[in-house]
Design an enzyme around this catalytic site. Sequence first.
Site, PDB file in Angstrom:
ATOM      1  N   ARG A  62      17.944  12.755  -5.672  1.00  6.78           N
ATOM      2  CA  ARG A  62      16.755  13.291  -4.981  1.00  6.78           C
ATOM      3  C   ARG A  62      15.751  13.876  -5.975  1.00  6.78           C
ATOM      4  O   ARG A  62      14.571  14.054  -5.658  1.00  6.78           O
ATOM      5  CB  ARG A  62      17.161  14.324  -3.916  1.00  6.78           C
ATOM      6  CG  ARG A  62      15.987  14.865  -3.110  1.00  6.78           C
ATOM      7  CD  ARG A  62      16.407  15.536  -1.797  1.00  6.78           C
ATOM      8  NE  ARG A  62      17.615  16.305  -1.919  1.00  6.78           N
ATOM      9  CZ  ARG A  62      17.719  17.495  -2.517  1.00  6.78           C
ATOM     10  NH1 ARG A  62      16.652  18.060  -3.041  1.00  6.78           N
ATOM     11  NH2 ARG A  62      18.869  18.119  -2.595  1.00  6.78           N
ATOM     12  N   TYR A 116      -5.280   5.622  10.343  1.00  7.56           N
ATOM     13  CA  TYR A 116      -4.030   5.104  10.887  1.00  7.56           C
ATOM     14  C   TYR A 116      -3.512   6.026  12.009  1.00  7.56           C
ATOM     15  O   TYR A 116      -3.630   7.260  11.892  1.00  7.56           O
ATOM     16  CB  TYR A 116      -3.014   5.008   9.739  1.00  7.56           C
ATOM     17  CG  TYR A 116      -1.653   4.567  10.177  1.00  7.56           C
ATOM     18  CD1 TYR A 116      -1.437   3.260  10.596  1.00  7.56           C
ATOM     19  CD2 TYR A 116      -0.580   5.457  10.179  1.00  7.56           C
ATOM     20  CE1 TYR A 116      -0.180   2.865  11.014  1.00  7.56           C
ATOM     21  CE2 TYR A 116       0.677   5.058  10.584  1.00  7.56           C
ATOM     22  CZ  TYR A 116       0.870   3.752  11.009  1.00  7.56           C
ATOM     23  OH  TYR A 116       2.103   3.360  11.417  1.00  7.56           O
ATOM     24  N   ASP A 181      -6.927   6.601   1.922  1.00  6.27           N
ATOM     25  CA  ASP A 181      -5.831   5.696   2.272  1.00  6.27           C
ATOM     26  C   ASP A 181      -6.279   4.284   1.891  1.00  6.27           C
ATOM     27  O   ASP A 181      -7.200   3.730   2.492  1.00  6.27           O
ATOM     28  CB  ASP A 181      -5.515   5.803   3.773  1.00  6.27           C
ATOM     29  CG  ASP A 181      -4.255   5.030   4.151  1.00  6.27           C
ATOM     30  OD1 ASP A 181      -4.006   3.975   3.522  1.00  6.27           O
ATOM     31  OD2 ASP A 181      -3.550   5.452   5.075  1.00  6.27           O
ATOM     32  N   LYS A 206       3.302  -2.384   3.573  1.00  5.96           N
ATOM     33  CA  LYS A 206       2.341  -3.426   3.930  1.00  5.96           C
ATOM     34  C   LYS A 206       2.221  -4.429   2.773  1.00  5.96           C
ATOM     35  O   LYS A 206       3.194  -5.017   2.376  1.00  5.96           O
ATOM     36  CB  LYS A 206       1.015  -2.781   4.324  1.00  5.96           C
ATOM     37  CG  LYS A 206       1.184  -1.579   5.287  1.00  5.96           C
ATOM     38  CD  LYS A 206       1.711  -1.961   6.655  1.00  5.96           C
ATOM     39  CE  LYS A 206       2.149  -0.775   7.503  1.00  5.96           C
ATOM     40  NZ  LYS A 206       1.150   0.257   7.715  1.00  5.96           N
TER      41      LYS A 206
END
Length: 380
Positions: A62, A116, A181, A206
Amino acid sequence: MTDDLFTRAVHAGREDLLEAGVHVPPIDLSTTYPAVDSAAEAERMDQYAAGQQPDGSPIYARLHNPTVARFEKALAELEHSEAAVAFASGMAAMSASLLAATSGGKREIVAVRPVYGGTDLVLSTGLLGTEVTWTDADSVADAITSNTALVIVETPANPTLHELSIRDIATACGDVPLLVDNTLATPALQNPIREGASIALHSATKALGGYGDVVGGVVACDEAFAQKMRSVRIATGGVLHPLAAYMLQRGLATLPLRVERMSRTAHDLAVRLQDDPRVSAVHYPGLNSNRPSQMTSGGTMVSFETTEDARDVIKKVSLITPAVSLGSVDSLIQHPASLTHHVVDPDARETCGISDHLIRLSVGLESPDDLWADLDTALG
Ligand SMILES: *Cc1c(COP(=O)(O)O)cnc(C)c1O
């Protein structure tokens, strides 16, 4: 697109492979690493917590993963940024950006619709303790107060493909950081940081991945903000899986090639749709003569409005897949008002151009004629 982009997309993040004696980037799946010298490790724990990337063993997955770091280095190179920080999804990257930007105590976010649906929802609900002021592109400077932590815009915007000038918005922001974005344009067509933005965010799910089989998110920014983002990532745990990072870096190699071809087909389809009486409006950046010069082609997405019920058109496609998401090698079509932007307040949806007639098409690598034949049949 410049020719050197094709070279950089293939070679970014691979500089050390020759010395390592391997041809493809190694995938490191370790969750933990040997930590023999506890006193030295204690010091490195502090550095990780502060968002730095000390040399040596990662300690714990992590905190740091070398395969993820390699993808980040490659993405930063394509976005012309000092650094990049990767996350488990685009929304994990967006949430971490909100937390990092507001960590100094300022809570206000200024944002321009449409964005979005997931971003709209997290801002509208204030789920992460932020307070949003929605404004239009011309009023960003007026909307900013001494308590503004971040300005958020999307260009081209999902799903209307409306473009705004990043340079103008960056000027309006002054000292307030601007997050763009950049998911729809991809770094192959547009580099927001070169236009004056502070942060470029991607849903890597995407076009970066490109094959519809990997979920991820990434933010390109300067090293100071990257350190805050890594601290938030350690605290909230939204890490990108190393296998996903490997697949994303592999996707980058063909990104310019895919985006070039998909943009050409998208332009072709936009022209055919514009000439069709069954279509009442076409929204494609490449058909707009007054657009900002920041995106080097019209992009891979086409949105259009139909005279008959848009949802019926989506029912009748057969080659194109009716599905959310975008940027995949295969074409995808969806009805934003029902799906990706269903969570947006209906009045706000209408005001920012997401009408019930709007259809969003993500153009893939298929032949333009085959795609047109499918759309022609679906339009009835
Ligand atoms: C999909 C998308 C997101 C969210 O990304 P996930 O990977 O689904 O979390 C954010 N912004 C835009 C523009 C998107 O298309």
